[in-house]
Design a protein around this motif. Structure first.
Motif, PDB file in Angstrom:
ATOM      1  N   VAL A   1     -12.644  37.443  14.066  1.00 25.47           N
ATOM      2  CA  VAL A   1     -12.663  36.304  13.156  1.00 25.47           C
ATOM      3  C   VAL A   1     -14.046  35.674  13.245  1.00 25.47           C
ATOM      4  O   VAL A   1     -14.483  35.291  14.337  1.00 25.47           O
ATOM      5  N   GLU A   2     -14.741  35.559  12.139  1.00 26.47           N
ATOM      6  CA  GLU A   2     -16.066  34.951  12.126  1.00 26.47           C
ATOM      7  C   GLU A   2     -15.950  33.485  11.737  1.00 26.47           C
ATOM      8  O   GLU A   2     -15.623  33.160  10.591  1.00 26.47           O
ATOM      9  N   ALA A   3     -16.224  32.607  12.689  1.00 26.86           N
ATOM     10  CA  ALA A   3     -16.143  31.171  12.415  1.00 26.86           C
ATOM     11  C   ALA A   3     -17.294  30.703  11.529  1.00 26.86           C
ATOM     12  O   ALA A   3     -17.175  29.687  10.846  1.00 26.86           O
ATOM     13  N   GLY A   4     -18.411  31.406  11.575  1.00 26.08           N
ATOM     14  CA  GLY A   4     -19.555  31.057  10.744  1.00 26.08           C
ATOM     15  C   GLY A   4     -20.484  30.042  11.354  1.00 26.08           C
ATOM     16  O   GLY A   4     -21.612  29.869  10.900  1.00 26.08           O
ATOM     17  N   ARG A   5     -20.028  29.360  12.375  1.00 30.85           N
ATOM     18  CA  ARG A   5     -20.843  28.379  13.089  1.00 30.85           C
ATOM     19  C   ARG A   5     -20.234  28.189  14.474  1.00 30.85           C
ATOM     20  O   ARG A   5     -19.144  28.694  14.756  1.00 30.85           O
ATOM     21  N   ASN A   6     -20.936  27.461  15.312  1.00 30.39           N
ATOM     22  CA  ASN A   6     -20.458  27.248  16.674  1.00 30.39           C
ATOM     23  C   ASN A   6     -19.431  26.123  16.692  1.00 30.39           C
ATOM     24  O   ASN A   6     -19.775  24.949  16.565  1.00 30.39           O
ATOM     25  N   LEU A   7     -18.172  26.489  16.873  1.00 38.80           N
ATOM     26  CA  LEU A   7     -17.092  25.504  16.934  1.00 38.80           C
ATOM     27  C   LEU A   7     -16.819  25.034  18.353  1.00 38.80           C
ATOM     28  O   LEU A   7     -15.979  24.154  18.556  1.00 38.80           O
ATOM     29  N   GLY A   8     -17.483  25.644  19.340  1.00 38.23           N
ATOM     30  CA  GLY A   8     -17.208  25.300  20.722  1.00 38.23           C
ATOM     31  C   GLY A   8     -15.824  25.783  21.132  1.00 38.23           C
ATOM     32  O   GLY A   8     -15.267  26.731  20.573  1.00 38.23           O
ATOM     33  N   ALA A   9     -15.238  25.087  22.110  1.00 37.73           N
ATOM     34  CA  ALA A   9     -13.913  25.481  22.611  1.00 37.73           C
ATOM     35  C   ALA A   9     -12.836  25.495  21.528  1.00 37.73           C
ATOM     36  O   ALA A   9     -11.912  26.318  21.592  1.00 37.73           O
ATOM     37  N   PRO A  10     -12.880  24.607  20.512  1.00 39.17           N
ATOM     38  CA  PRO A  10     -11.851  24.659  19.472  1.00 39.17           C
ATOM     39  C   PRO A  10     -11.786  25.976  18.703  1.00 39.17           C
ATOM     40  O   PRO A  10     -10.808  26.207  17.974  1.00 39.17           O
ATOM     41  N   ALA A  11     -12.777  26.853  18.862  1.00 40.23           N
ATOM     42  CA  ALA A  11     -12.670  28.182  18.255  1.00 40.23           C
ATOM     43  C   ALA A  11     -11.421  28.897  18.762  1.00 40.23           C
ATOM     44  O   ALA A  11     -10.803  29.689  18.033  1.00 40.23           O
TER      45      ALA A  11
END
Length: 282
Positions: free
Chosen positions: A56-66
Motif C-alpha cells: 500500500v503506497e501512502a504517498g507521504r510519511n504518515l508516521g506510526a498511523p500508517a
C-alpha cells in the motif's frame, strides 16, 4: 481469512529497502506493507520480488498511523506489527493467536523482543516481564500499560475501537497513548514471554533527533491523557534536559492545539496504574 490465517503482519516503512529484503522473507503470510512515501524504489521492488506481499503506497510519511491502514485492510482477527528490521520467531504468531483466542479481553499481546545477533532482551520487554501490576485472572501474563510496536500482536477490533495510533504523536513512543486508551475501554494488555520477536536495529543515525522526539512525545502524551501535574513534571524534565530537551519542548508547543483538542482524562484506575508503573521505573 486467507488460507485459515488468524494473524496478518503489518509493516510500515520508509526508505529502508535493504532492511526489508532481509525481513520480508521471514514473515509468515499474509503481510501488508504500508510504504510511507519512500524514494528508494521500495514499492516497485517489493511488488516485483515479493508478489505475495500486499503493498500500500501512502504517498507521504504518515508516521506510526500508517499502521492503521494495514490494520483496517487486514482480513484476520489479529495483527502483528513488525518494523522493517524486525521479524517474528517461527510459530510465534500461531502461539499468539492461540493466546488471543483463549483470552477474549486481551487487546495487546506484548512479546519477548530479542535484540541483535546476540539476542539481548529488550529493556522494554524486561520492564513488561517485571510489571508490578500483577497478573489478572482473565489475562495470560503480567498486565502492562505500554508495549513495543515491533513486538506486539493486537486484536483488530480493539485496536480500531481505540482509534489506533494518532498523528499528534506521529512517531516514537506512540504506544503509550494507545495503551492507556485501550485500558480505559476495559481491554487488557499483557506480556507473554513465550511469544518471541527479533529486532536487529541499525545503529542510531540521529541520537539527538530521537531524544528530541522522545521529549516532545512524552509531553504531548501527557497533554492528551494525563493530569496537568504530570504535564508540568514532564515539561520541567524537558527544561532540565539541555538543548535536546528544549528543542523537544519547543516542537511540542507547535502541536499543542491539536493535543488540547483531543485531551480527555483517564479512569481513576488507569491513572493509578500508570502512576504505579512510573514509581517503579516502568
Amino acid at each position: 481469512m486467507k488460507n485459515g490465517a488468524r494473524v496478518t503482519v503489518v509493516v510500515a516503512s520508509k526508505d529502508r529497502l535493504r532492511a526489508l529484503t532481509r525481513s520480508l522473507p521471514l514473515h509468515p503470510r499474509p503481510v501488508i506493507l504500508v510504504d510511507n512515501g519512500s524514494t528508494d524504489g521500495t514499492a516497485v521492488f517489493v511488488r516485483r520480488h515479493f508478489p505475495d506481499v500486499h503493498v500500500v503506497e501512502a504517498g507521504r510519511n504518515l508516521g506510526a498511523p500508517a499502521r492503521n491502514i494495514g490494520v483496517q485492510m487486514a482480513e484476520t482477527p489479529y495483527v502483528a506489527f513488525a518494523d522493517d528490521d524486525s521479524w517474528w520467531a517461527p510459530d510465534a504468531l500461531e502461539r499468539a493467536a492461540d493466546v488471543l483466542d483463549a483470552y477474549p479481553r486481551l487487546a495487546v499481546l506484548g512479546a519477548r523482543v530479542l535484540v541483535g545477533p546476540e539476542e539481548r532482551l529488550d529493556p522494554v520487554s524486561e520492564l513488561m516481564r517485571d510489571s508490578p501490576l500483577g497478573v489478572e485472572p482473565d489475562l495470560p501474563g503480567p498486565s502492562v500499560l505500554g508495549f513495543l510496536a515491533c513486538g506486539a500482536v493486537v486484536r483488530k477490533e480493539a485496536f480500531l475501537e481505540a482509534g489506533g495510533f494518532d498523528d499528534v504523536i506521529f512517531f516514537f513512543g506512540e504506544e503509550e497513548r494507545l495503551a492507556m486508551d485501550l485500558a480505559a475501554r476495559g481491554w487488557g494488555l499483557a506480556y507473554v514471554d513465550d511469544v518471541v520477536a527479533h529486532h536487529h536495529p541499525s545503529p542510531a543515525r540521529d541520537p539527538r533527533g530521537r531524544q528530541v522526539l522522545a521529549t516532545r512525545n512524552a509531553v504531548l502524551t501527557a497533554v492528551l491523557r494525563r493530569p496537568w501535574r504530570v504535564v508540568a513534571r514532564r515539561s520541567f524534565e524537558a527544561l532540565r534536559g539541555g538543548p535536546a530537551g528544549w528543542e523537544g519542548l519547543r516542537t511540542a508547543v507547535r502541536r499543542l492545539p491539536r493535543a488540547l483538542a483531543e485531551r480527555r482524562g483517564l479512569p481513576v484506575s488507569v491513572e493509578r496504574a500508570r502512576r504505579r508503573l512510573e514509581r517503579t521505573g516502568g
